[in-house]
Each structure stands twice: as structure tokens, then as C-alpha cells.
Design an enzyme around this catalytic site. Structure first.
Site, mmCIF file in Angstrom:
data_model
loop_
_atom_site.group_PDB
_atom_site.id
_atom_site.type_symbol
_atom_site.label_atom_id
_atom_site.label_comp_id
_atom_site.label_asym_id
_atom_site.label_seq_id
_atom_site.Cartn_x
_atom_site.Cartn_y
_atom_site.Cartn_z
ATOM 1 N N GLU A 38 40.807 49.901 42.921
ATOM 2 C CA GLU A 38 39.373 50.152 42.809
ATOM 3 C C GLU A 38 39.039 51.577 42.373
ATOM 4 O O GLU A 38 37.893 51.881 42.055
ATOM 5 C CB GLU A 38 38.687 49.827 44.144
ATOM 6 C CG GLU A 38 38.669 48.330 44.439
ATOM 7 C CD GLU A 38 38.070 47.982 45.775
ATOM 8 O OE1 GLU A 38 37.974 48.880 46.640
ATOM 9 O OE2 GLU A 38 37.700 46.816 45.975
ATOM 10 N N GLU A 70 60.312 42.448 53.036
ATOM 11 C CA GLU A 70 59.916 43.561 53.898
ATOM 12 C C GLU A 70 61.048 44.019 54.816
ATOM 13 O O GLU A 70 60.964 45.068 55.430
ATOM 14 C CB GLU A 70 58.695 43.192 54.729
ATOM 15 C CG GLU A 70 58.940 42.181 55.818
ATOM 16 C CD GLU A 70 57.697 41.979 56.676
ATOM 17 O OE1 GLU A 70 57.813 42.184 57.900
ATOM 18 O OE2 GLU A 70 56.639 41.626 56.136
#
Length: 303
Positions: free
Chosen positions: A85, A116
């Protein structure tokens, strides 16, 4: 590992929501809302540390460094969201703020099994992005012990970057690999272990504060207006012209003229109108003040 996880605050059953499966929709939402309302109080106490992180980010940007968010699952997605953004909001190059997630961009939409759990993959992502002493790396993990994130943080530290941890538990292993750690301990989740809820919300709020503050500090905001936005669609073109109007009080015709003469560069148009100069002169003033609109206007007034 399972014994360690069972001791984490984020993995505890919430004492006030154990009968949530017997409630109606409105009652469930009141419980969720009550828990969410506590998050901002926790973050308030962390502002000095978040501000410290923002100061490091500002210093990095001033020497052409970058900010990297490193996470897995929800934490990784929140980092990517904040990073993605920045370009439309502040006109930044996409490389300036980046989000890295365990399992790569496929993991934005779906779980990548085992990604992960690998410290080596975290180290590899740091190496592949050539992270160095000019950069800031923020490792994000609700538990504070995700191997991918810890591996990335350790390698980033070895390569000279400023490393910050963001987690939702106290005394996590992040402390071994970070310059400092922001511990947003918001308590057990309404649904046990669902850290996309309070933990994720706290992370999103903190990243909002971090990048917004950094962008203000490097001149991307005039008054409270996003004057470096990239007008890449019709909505943003309208917003860009409205920002110029709000900043200058100029007529619609004057704003249109300045906008086009400035090649749709909002800062340039604002300085043109407020300093009564040409597009070329406004651009020169902005170059001389590192892009700060207010300083450019003051500089012209002081001539």
C-alpha cells in the site's frame, strides 16, 4: 516444541469465551469487540519503541535503504499488505518497503506446508534480497519463535541491518536476533490460538503507525495530505486534484492547469500555486528541500 507453545499467551484458552459456541451472532460479536477494544491500550504503551523503529526506518530511507517485513502466515500477509500500500499512497518505489513471506507469494493465498519451519529459507530470502547495513528488517511472528522468521532475523543481523522484532508474547527468542523487540501482548484470543484476530490486528495497527510516521518524516505529507500519491486510476486522479485544491484553495481551473503543467505531480502543482512559480521552478525548489512542500514554499518566500 508443543510444550513450549502451550505456555504462550497467544495459545491460552480465554476464560471468558469458553461458551462462545452457545451464543447467537450478536453476543459473539460483543465478546470479540470487547477483546478488540483492549488492543489500542496495549499499543499506547509501546509507542516509544514503535517510534524508535520508525526513526531507524527514516534513517534507512535517507541513505537509500529499505524496510523489509519478514513473516509467515497471517504475519507475513499483514507485512505484504502494508508494503504493497506504500507505492499508491506515497508514490514510493516498490522496492522501498517490501514484505517477505515463508513459502513465497503463493503463501499469500494458501498455506505452504513446512515453509515456516525452515530457518534456512529465512536466511536464503535475506541473502537473495541483498539485505545490508542500510536496511531495516522487521521480523513479525505472533509466537515470537517462528523458525523462518528467526532465521531471517539472524542472517539480517549478520549482514549489518537494523533488526526489529514484533511479536505478541513476552521473552521470545526474537530477543537473541534483534536490536530490540516490540511485544504487543494482547492476551488470549477469543478463539484459542487464532492469532489472525487480536494479535493480527495489533500487528496491522503497528505497521500502519510505523510506515505512516516514516512517510511523514521524509516529506511525503503536507499538512495531513498525501501529496506524493501516485494517481494511477480515475479515483486517485480525482483525489490528487482534490488534495491540490485543499492544500492551496485554488479554483478548479487553476488546479487543472497546474496539475497538467506539473505532469500530474501533486507536490509540484501545490508549490506552483502557493509559491506562484512555474513547474520547473517548483520542481527545483522541491529538489532543494528533499521533497518537503512546506520547506519549498518557505525557501521561495525567503528569496
Amino acid at each position: 516444541m508443543s510444550n513450549i507453545l502451550s505456555q504462550l499467551t497467544t495459545e491460552q484458552p480465554h476464560e471468558h469465551t469458553q461458551n462462545i459456541d452457545q451464543l447467537n451472532s450478536e453476543q459473539i460479536m460483543h465478546l470479540i469487540n470487547r477483546e478488540d477494544s483492549q488492543i489500542t491500550d496495549v499499543i499506547h504503551e509501546l509507542i516509544p519503541l514503535i517510534a524508535k523503529a520508525a526513526d531507524h526506518v527514516v534513517e534507512a530511507f535517507q541513505k537509500s535503504g529499505r524496510l523489509f517485513y519478514i513473516g509467515a502466515g497471517t504475519s507475513g500477509r499483514i507485512g505484504i499488505l502494508d508494503a504493497s500500500e506504500c507505492p499508491p499512497t506515497y508514490g514510493t518505489d516498490p522496492s522501498m518497503v517490501q514484505g517477505l513471506i515463508a513459502g513465497g507469494f503463493r503463501a499469500v493465498k494458501e498455506a505452504v506446508e513446512g515453509a515456516e519451519d525452515s530457518e534456512e529459507l529465512g536466511e536464503q530470502d535475506i541473502n537473495e534480497n541483498d539485505i545490508n547495513e542500510n536496511d531495516v528488517v522487521m521480523g513479525i511472528a505472533a509466537s515470537g519463535r517462528t523458525p523462518y522468521v528467526l532465521g531471517a532475523m539472524r542472517r539480517a543481523k549478520e549482514r549489518g541491518a537494523v533488526v526489529v522484532g514484533l511479536c505478541n508474547n513476552y521473552h521470545s527468542p526474537m530477543h537473541h536476533h534483534a536490536d530490540f523487540v516490540i511485544e504487543a501482548v494482547v492476551g488470549p484470543e477469543v478463539i484459542m490460538g487464532s492469532t489472525r484476530m487480536k494479535a493480527g490486528t495489533s500487528q496491522k495497527l503497528i505497521l500502519n503507525m510505523l510506515t505512516t510516521t516514516a512517510m511523514i518524516r521524509i516529506g511525503k505529507v503536507y499538512k495531513n495530505l498525501m501529496v506524493d500519491l501516485n494517481p494511477s486510476n480515475n479515483k486517485l486522479v480525482y483525489r490528487a486534484k482534490r488534495i491540490i485544491t485543499l492544500a492551496t484553495g485554488a479554483s478548479e481551473e487553476a488546479v487543472e492547469k497546474a496539475y497538467h503543467e506539473a505532469d500530474a505531480h501533486v507536490k509540484t502543482a501545490i508549490v506552483m500555486l502557493l509559491a506562484n512559480v512555474s513547474a520547473a521552478e517548483a520542481s527545483q525548489l522541491l529538489d532543494g528541500t528533499s521533497g518537503f512542500v512546506r520547506s519549498a514554499i518557505d525557501m521561495n518566500a525567503g528569496k
